[in-house]
Motif scaffolding. Structure first.
Motif, PDB file in Angstrom:
ATOM      1  N   ALA A  77       0.844  -1.199   0.000  1.00 15.05           N
ATOM      2  CA  ALA A  77       0.000   0.000   0.000  1.00 15.05           C
ATOM      3  C   ALA A  77       0.875   1.244   0.000  1.00 15.05           C
ATOM      4  O   ALA A  77       2.072   1.188   0.262  1.00 15.05           O
ATOM      5  N   SER A  78       0.259   2.364  -0.308  1.00  8.00           N
ATOM      6  CA  SER A  78       0.923   3.658  -0.187  1.00  8.00           C
ATOM      7  C   SER A  78      -0.102   4.630   0.406  1.00  8.00           C
ATOM      8  O   SER A  78      -1.245   4.257   0.652  1.00  8.00           O
ATOM      9  N   VAL A  79       0.318   5.848   0.655  1.00  5.25           N
ATOM     10  CA  VAL A  79      -0.570   6.829   1.282  1.00  5.25           C
ATOM     11  C   VAL A  79      -0.540   8.138   0.511  1.00  5.25           C
ATOM     12  O   VAL A  79       0.414   8.435  -0.212  1.00  5.25           O
ATOM     13  N   LEU A  80      -1.595   8.917   0.703  1.00  2.00           N
ATOM     14  CA  LEU A  80      -1.721  10.206   0.050  1.00  2.00           C
ATOM     15  C   LEU A  80      -2.504  11.144   0.970  1.00  2.00           C
ATOM     16  O   LEU A  80      -3.545  10.757   1.504  1.00  2.00           O
ATOM     17  N   THR A  81      -2.010  12.353   1.145  1.00  4.75           N
ATOM     18  CA  THR A  81      -2.717  13.346   1.954  1.00  4.75           C
ATOM     19  C   THR A  81      -3.989  13.773   1.230  1.00  4.75           C
ATOM     20  O   THR A  81      -3.949  14.081   0.038  1.00  4.75           O
ATOM     21  N   VAL A  82      -5.118  13.802   1.958  1.00 10.72           N
ATOM     22  CA  VAL A  82      -6.356  14.310   1.371  1.00 10.72           C
ATOM     23  C   VAL A  82      -6.754  15.657   1.966  1.00 10.72           C
ATOM     24  O   VAL A  82      -7.516  16.397   1.348  1.00 10.72           O
TER      25      VAL A  82
ATOM     26  N   ARG B 208      -8.438   1.573   8.051  1.00 11.67           N
ATOM     27  CA  ARG B 208      -8.191   0.780   6.850  1.00 11.67           C
ATOM     28  C   ARG B 208      -8.109   1.669   5.616  1.00 11.67           C
ATOM     29  O   ARG B 208      -7.287   1.455   4.737  1.00 11.67           O
ATOM     30  N   THR B 209      -8.957   2.714   5.566  1.00 11.41           N
ATOM     31  CA  THR B 209      -9.002   3.607   4.415  1.00 11.41           C
ATOM     32  C   THR B 209      -8.456   4.992   4.729  1.00 11.41           C
ATOM     33  O   THR B 209      -7.771   5.584   3.913  1.00 11.41           O
ATOM     34  N   LEU B 210      -8.768   5.504   5.916  1.00  9.09           N
ATOM     35  CA  LEU B 210      -8.307   6.829   6.321  1.00  9.09           C
ATOM     36  C   LEU B 210      -7.517   6.739   7.617  1.00  9.09           C
ATOM     37  O   LEU B 210      -7.875   5.980   8.522  1.00  9.09           O
ATOM     38  N   ILE B 211      -6.460   7.527   7.696  1.00 16.08           N
ATOM     39  CA  ILE B 211      -5.631   7.606   8.900  1.00 16.08           C
ATOM     40  C   ILE B 211      -5.578   9.076   9.309  1.00 16.08           C
ATOM     41  O   ILE B 211      -5.279   9.948   8.479  1.00 16.08           O
ATOM     42  N   VAL B 212      -5.874   9.348  10.569  1.00 16.97           N
ATOM     43  CA  VAL B 212      -5.796  10.709  11.090  1.00 16.97           C
ATOM     44  C   VAL B 212      -4.455  10.868  11.801  1.00 16.97           C
ATOM     45  O   VAL B 212      -4.065  10.015  12.604  1.00 16.97           O
ATOM     46  N   THR B 213      -3.756  11.960  11.477  1.00 18.48           N
ATOM     47  CA  THR B 213      -2.464  12.236  12.086  1.00 18.48           C
ATOM     48  C   THR B 213      -2.442  13.656  12.620  1.00 18.48           C
ATOM     49  O   THR B 213      -3.319  14.465  12.324  1.00 18.48           O
TER      50      THR B 213
ATOM     51  N   GLN C 181      -3.273  19.160  11.848  1.00 16.78           N
ATOM     52  CA  GLN C 181      -4.057  17.926  11.867  1.00 16.78           C
ATOM     53  C   GLN C 181      -4.294  17.542  10.420  1.00 16.78           C
ATOM     54  O   GLN C 181      -4.500  18.412   9.566  1.00 16.78           O
ATOM     55  N   GLN C 182      -4.272  16.237  10.148  1.00 11.20           N
ATOM     56  CA  GLN C 182      -4.232  15.763   8.767  1.00 11.20           C
ATOM     57  C   GLN C 182      -5.052  14.493   8.605  1.00 11.20           C
ATOM     58  O   GLN C 182      -5.149  13.681   9.524  1.00 11.20           O
ATOM     59  N   THR C 183      -5.594  14.316   7.398  1.00 10.26           N
ATOM     60  CA  THR C 183      -6.237  13.064   7.016  1.00 10.26           C
ATOM     61  C   THR C 183      -5.470  12.479   5.844  1.00 10.26           C
ATOM     62  O   THR C 183      -5.179  13.170   4.871  1.00 10.26           O
TER      63      THR C 183
END
Length: 155
Positions: free
Chosen positions: A86-91, A117-122, A141-143
């Motif tokens: 998997a990879s990630v992307l800022t939304v 699983r789909t979104l990660i809050v940081t 704060q980021q999704t």
């Protein structure tokens, strides 16, 4: 400057090497001179030495640059918890600049608040370090969206 945070289990045992390799594939980080200084499950620190060519008219590191390292600290904290395929992307992210980014270096500390699983809050805090003193200059704060089965571009 890690806060007390929950300990998360990475899905990829080689998460640290994968995160560092992904960071190295970002020409933008090379352009501004940023580097990763810590990688743990759900946590990343990025350091940026002060350089005159990334400052604004008052001599502070530009807010856009502060946002770049905050975005990457949170994004790579999230990346540390996803599967190898998997990879990630800022939304989205919200950045508050709370003080001038003035110091010998900036340190962005990103951590996962809630993995999904789909979104990660940081969240990420950016500190200006001057004479050994750490001063908060930005908080974010980021999704992050998890891209299952989506590889990053090759090196």
């Amino acid at each position: 400057m890690r806060r007390e945070a929950p300990i998360f289990q990475p899905k990829d045992p080689a998460y640290a090497e994968r995160v560092r390799a992904s960071f190295e594939r970002q020409p933008a980080m090379e352009l501004i001179g940023a580097r990763i200084i810590a990688v743990e499950p759900g946590f990343v620190e990025i350091e940026l030495p002060h350089r005159d060519d990334i400052t604004q008219q008052h001599g502070y590191i530009h807010g856009g640059i502060v946002g770049m390292i905050a975005d990457n600290a949170g994004g790579f904290a999230a990346n540390s918890l996803v599967a190898a395929e998997a990879s990630v992307l800022t939304v989205e992210y919200k950045l508050n600049l709370v003080a001038p980014a003035e110091g010998e270096r900036l340190v962005a500390c990103g951590e996962v608040v809630r993995p999904g699983r789909t979104l990660i809050v940081t969240r990420a805090d950016v500190f200006a370090v001057k004479g050994g003193q750490w001063s908060l200059c930005a908080t974010m704060q980021q999704t992050i969206m998890v891209l299952q089965g989506k590889a990053e571009r090759p090196a």
